[in-house]
Design an enzyme around this catalytic site. Structure first.
Site, mmCIF file in Angstrom:
data_model
loop_
_atom_site.group_PDB
_atom_site.id
_atom_site.type_symbol
_atom_site.label_atom_id
_atom_site.label_comp_id
_atom_site.label_asym_id
_atom_site.label_seq_id
_atom_site.Cartn_x
_atom_site.Cartn_y
_atom_site.Cartn_z
ATOM 1 N N ASN A 18 5.418 82.115 16.802
ATOM 2 C CA ASN A 18 6.657 81.478 17.230
ATOM 3 C C ASN A 18 7.636 81.298 16.076
ATOM 4 O O ASN A 18 8.308 80.286 15.961
ATOM 5 C CB ASN A 18 6.343 80.113 17.860
ATOM 6 C CG ASN A 18 5.511 80.260 19.105
ATOM 7 O OD1 ASN A 18 5.760 81.112 19.941
ATOM 8 N ND2 ASN A 18 4.494 79.415 19.232
ATOM 9 N N HIS A 78 -4.526 72.732 25.269
ATOM 10 C CA HIS A 78 -3.967 74.074 25.142
ATOM 11 C C HIS A 78 -4.834 75.132 25.819
ATOM 12 O O HIS A 78 -4.343 75.993 26.559
ATOM 13 C CB HIS A 78 -3.796 74.377 23.653
ATOM 14 C CG HIS A 78 -3.081 75.644 23.337
ATOM 15 N ND1 HIS A 78 -3.729 76.828 23.117
ATOM 16 C CD2 HIS A 78 -1.761 75.913 23.172
ATOM 17 C CE1 HIS A 78 -2.853 77.776 22.827
ATOM 18 N NE2 HIS A 78 -1.648 77.239 22.858
ATOM 19 N N SER A 94 1.867 81.640 23.126
ATOM 20 C CA SER A 94 0.555 81.255 23.656
ATOM 21 C C SER A 94 0.488 81.424 25.162
ATOM 22 O O SER A 94 -0.557 81.725 25.716
ATOM 23 C CB SER A 94 0.247 79.785 23.340
ATOM 24 O OG SER A 94 -0.380 79.643 22.114
#
Length: 563
Positions: free
Chosen positions: A276, A170, A389
């Site tokens: 989210n 990530h 993100s």
């Protein structure tokens, strides 16, 4: 943040006031913990903790995890039996759980650089040169060819890890969006390249998330503390936080929010993912009131996600239905501040970390960007993700370009410029269908969904309005009228858009966004048929610490973007 089929990476059971403690200091989340249980907690003191306080904690059976002088705190693992003595300790201000934080991303060639108007800025020579961004995430794979040589510092804050190298994937993806530089790019070999917003920025790698994309409040606070300490050494002007967790208390007392405010006041722009949770209707709010911490803090720039619809034009772009919406729980701060491209974004990844092996459907075919691919058909250096993100580093990169143009800017000036120059032309309503479940979601383009608008990097770089000195850019609080049919924005006297005509609310947010037909409570758009119940979820006095148990859901990884 990573979004998928909204999974619960961690769940907090929040209980009403207990008879065990008066709960003046001990968080209600710790009220009904069984004896003999070990707890990870953050202990905030009324003054800076010393060796004496650490000795006291040792006698209570505590094990030190992090020293968090930034917020006058110590992070400890303690036995449940220590809570009573902490409650009675006159030097203790509060004891809260060391909450789990998670990455916030979901999983075409993405057109981030055209839709955010980054391409024009790059062609004009803005590259982020001389500016450093601290990426507080799962680490960075610094040997990736598009990032090599520009990760100037790395440190690990994950207690179970021995390296700052990204084992999840990530952080490397986020770093590429901020500052990827495709060094081997040429038009003969490549159809497309995937550069970052500021392809010459320097990166500071502060790892706080493990190989599964999870970390803790205390690790994030310790990393922020280190970023502030390294600010002058490496020229850190921006922190990117593509992570979050559910809001458990007011931003005014939350240690995580206090840490981001400290960074902001130290001269560092803090950019945070909104979350989210936009599809979450479990509380009857159609996804409103789902902003995560520390994106609930009024100082920081909180970013939601847009879809580029697979085209370079901004005109057809739509809001991602999974992007979390405001207002924030408990404090009712108007969030997000901005939205940016975040759906199906292709960026850097390397050495097959957890995300690659877990979500093979997000792999990028080499034929997508190479003219004459040979050998392996799947890229080993690029990967596709979606979520807030991915939108957050677009804005972090934009902030770096503003600092490149004018190093004398303050964080408040950067935030105000980005919000004022954001595109405010949106459709009234759109629908999106989840490609996996087939479920359809409706999005209204109001203040709590798109904030001040869609980031426009080139417009921000060309804005030369004078910024009044001595003002802040804190996001306003919103309050309903007595009949619950309208809202007003409440700002302090020293907030730039509170009293200045140039930066008035209609200029920053746009009259249609604030007062349009789809504004909150208009025709029950936000709360639907259960408008009173939904209203009470966000505005009621018992939002978190109600008389019954409530569940909080952390942001989690999203695998498939929207159509």
């Amino acid at each position: 943040m990573i979004f998928g089929s909204i999974t619960k990476s961690t769940t907090f059971l929040l209980f009403a006031a207990s008879t065990i403690f008066a709960q003046e200091k001990i968080s209600p989340e710790l009220a009904n913990v069984q004896p003999g249980t070990s707890l990870d907690v953050i202990i905030q003191y009324k003054s800076a903790p010393t060796g004496f306080h650490r000795q006291q904690m040792g006698r209570r059976g505590g094990k030190l995890r992090h020293e968090l002088g930034l917020v006058r705190a110590l992070a400890y693992t303690v036995p449940q039996e220590a809570l009573a003595s902490l409650e009675s300790d006159p030097e203790v201000a509060s004891v809260t759980p060391d909450h789990i934080v998670s990455a916030t991303a979901v999983s075409g060639v993405s057109h981030v650089y055209e839709t955010a108007d980054v391409l024009t800025a790059t062609q004009a020579g803005y590259t982020g040169s001389g500016v450093t961004v601290a990426v507080i995430d799962s680490g960075i794979q610094w040997d990736h060819p598009d990032l090599a040589g520009r990760v100037v510092y790395s440190q690990n804050f994950v207690p179970t890890a021995t390296t700052a190298y990204d084992q999840y994937g990530h952080g490397t993806h986020v770093a590429g969006i901020i500052g990827g530089l495709p060094v081997n790019y040429n038009t003969t070999t490549y159809k497309f390249a995937f550069p970052g917003v500021g392809p010459l920025v320097r990166l500071v790698n502060l790892r706080v998330l493990d190989q599964n994309g999870q970390g803790s409040d205390s690790a994030v606070i310790a990393a922020i503390q280190q970023a502030i300490a390294l600010r002058n050494t490496y020229g850190i002007r921006v922190i990117n936080l593509s992570l979050g967790r559910t809001i458990q208390q007011s931003y005014k007392t939350d240690p995580l929010c206090q840490a981001v405010e400290a960074a902001w006041k130290a001269g560092i722009v803090v950019v945070v993912a909104a979350g989210n949770g936009g599809r979450d209707d479990s509380a009857g709010t159609n996804g409103y009131g789902t902003i995560t911490a520390p994106g609930n803090d009024p100082y920081v720039i909180t970013v939601g996600a847009m879809k580029d619809m697979g085209t370079p034009s901004r005109n057809d772009d739509q809001m991602a239905s999974y992007s979390s919406k405001g207002p924030t729980l408990l404090d009712h701060v108007a969030k997000p501040d901005l939205v940016a491209p975040g759906n199906r974004v292709i960026s850097t990844i390397y050495n097959a970390p957890t995300l690659v092996t877990t979500y093979p459907a997000n792999a990028v075919p080499v034929s997508l960007y190479l003219n004459n691919p040979a050998g392996a058909s799947i890229s080993t250096v690029y990967f596709q993700l979606s979520g807030t993100s991915m939108a957050t580093p677009v804005v972090a990169g934009a902030a770096a370009l503003l600092f490149e143009k004018n190093p004398g800017l303050t964080p408040d000036q950067v935030k105000a410029i980005l919000m004022k120059t954001a595109t405010k032309s949106f459709p009234a309503v759109t629908t999106a269908t989840d490609p996996t479940t087939g479920q359809t979601y409706t999005t209204y383009y109001d203040l709590f969904t798109v904030g001040a608008g869609y980031v426009d990097v080139w417009a921000a770089l060309n804005d030369n309005d004078a910024y009044p000195s001595g003002y802040t850019s804190m996001s306003p609080v919103v309050q309903p009228n007595s009949s619950k049919t309208g809202i007003s924005l409440v700002t302090a006297s020293n907030v730039v858009w509170g009293s200045n005509v140039v930066w008035g609310s209609n200029v920053v947010w746009g009259s249609n966004v604030v007062w349009g037909s789809n504004v909150v409570w208009g025709s029950n758009v936000v709360w639907g048929s259960s408008s009173v119940a939904g209203f009470n979820v966000v505005w009621g006095s018992n939002v978190v610490w109600g008389s019954t148990t409530a569940q909080g859901e952390s942001s989690s990884v999203a695998i498939n973007g929207e159509n």
